[in-house]
Design an enzyme around this catalytic site. Structure first.
Site: not given
Length: 427
Positions: A298, A414, A277
């Site tokens: 793995h 948003k 950010e």
């Protein structure tokens, strides 16, 4: 308490570092003259934190933890990641006989919220809701659910002693609600952004309720502040910032933070927000990712070993002293052929795996491996590493010439979400 080891990078840091630039940015940080300088409150927080408020938090936390089994911590991003990182790093994943912390407000998953509601129905619980504004969608709708659940269970008067709001000092929807209903409040400082706020009441209050020694967290942060004061490469935070910036300028796109301790997984999530950010703007910045070894060896180990080169480098957290250790038991039949390990502890085996993997990835795989050597996984170390990473981030972002303390890009999603939800005032 943190040493940056570059032995597995083939980088001579003294040759690639611009020492004059480091000194210039150091002065910019500590004189508060750079981009976003209004949000440098964390820089002196280990010294300047509000001692009176801290003592009040201790009193409220002690009273609360004697009444509850579970504290519901409601927040998203920096409002919960640092707290959860500390909780899991210090207490582990299966702590007992302490107040349990459960995190909500970090998702809009109906299934998850329902499961938490069902879990709490037969529990004595309290709430710590964390939001600067009180209008952030995820924690806002989550708080509605759990506030109602608690009030319906114990009544409004009793709920007043079980709900704590961490919010703005003077304004905002949550501040107004808390004052109206009589909930205890503590303050999110105006000069510290969310992803830098773990050492403020945002992280400290829930940790006090959980029983963690927050005095030692502050001691660790203060030690880091005193250790990381130089304006050259003896400053380990700057050393880390410079080498990751150098690799970025060499064309690397991704930094993977690697831990060999499962209880550090949320620390890597906090780190991803801190760096992602802060640096991911203006078409710049490394993509922060994370893996837990040996687990992810793995699944992703093949890609790391033989996938595209010059795309990703690894930063490994190496723990010198585990919180606990145990030996591999002997089996008389030796059915699995593993008796050769019975004279070794799990930590010894884990550290040997770390060495072998670094050799495989850095030598055979030609992938740079930065090693961050941590002494341990305790309260003091957590405080130290928070300050270390935050200072490293400030240097790194200023080397990129971006503002470390804003996040304009998150407003786009948003706006789209609010528009689709028909939020009043959104066109």
């Amino acid at each position: 308490m943190i040493k940056v080891n570059l032995d597995h990078t083939d980088i001579n840091i003294n040759k690639v570092a611009d020492l004059n630039k480091i000194k210039e940015i150091h002065q910019m940080i500590f004189n508060k003259t750079g981009k976003g300088n209004d949000f440098l409150g964390w820089l002196n927080w280990p010294v300047n934190f509000n001692k009176t408020e801290y003592e009040q938090m201790k009193l409220v936390a002690n009273d609360l933890k004697n009444q509850i089994e579970v504290l519901v911590v409601i927040g998203i991003g920096g409002s919960y990641l640092g707290c959860r990182a500390a909780d899991e790093m210090i207490r582990g994943l299966y702590h007992q006989n302490k107040v349990e912390l459960i995190y909500t407000g970090n998702t809009m998953s109906s299934t998850y919220i329902y499961q938490v509601v069902e879990y709490l129905k037969n529990k004595n619980f309290g709430i710590c809701v964390i939001s600067k504004s009180g209008t952030t969608t995820e924690p806002g709708i989550s708080f509605r659910v759990f506030e109602k659940l608690l009030v319906d269970k114990v009544g409004l008067e009793k709920a007043k002693s079980l709900i704590v709001a961490i919010t703005d000092k003077n304004k905002g929807a949550l501040k107004q609600l808390a004052e109206k209903k009589g909930y205890q409040t503590f303050v999110i400082p105006n000069d510290i952004g969310g992803r830098f706020s773990v050492l403020t009441p945002v992280g400290i209050f829930p940790l006090l309720v959980s029983g963690i020694n927050t005095d030692k967290i502050f001691q660790g942060a203060l030690k880091a502040k005193n250790d990381l004061i130089n304006d050259d490469l003896s400053n380990q935070a700057y050393k880390y910032a410079v080498v990751r910036n150098y690799l970025y300028n060499q064309g690397y796109k991704t930094e993977a933070l690697i831990s060999y301790e499962l209880q550090l997984q949320m620390l890597t999530e906090w780190w991803k927000q801190l760096f992602g950010e802060s640096e991911g703007k203006e078409n710049k910045g490394l993509l922060p990712s994370s893996m837990i070894f040996s687990t992810d060896l793995h699944s992703l180990g093949q890609w790391v070993q033989e996938g595209p080169r010059n795309v990703m480098f690894e930063t490994i957290i190496k723990i010198e002293k585990p919180n606990h250790d145990l030996n591999v038991p002997i089996d008389e039949d030796n059915y699995d052929g593993l008796n050769y390990l019975t004279k070794k502890s799990f930590h010894q085996i884990n550290q040997t795996a770390l060495k072998g993997v670094i050799q495989a990835h850095s030598v055979t795989g030609k992938m740079p491996n930065i090693v961050l050597e941590f002494e341990k996984m305790d309260d003091e170390q957590f405080g130290y590493l928070v300050y270390f990473f935050e200072l490293a981030l400030a240097m790194s972002a200023y080397l990129l010439d971006v503002n470390p303390f804003n996040q304009p890009g998150v407003e786009v999603y948003k706006y789209n979400m609010f528009k689709l939800l028909n939020k009043p005032g959104i066109k």
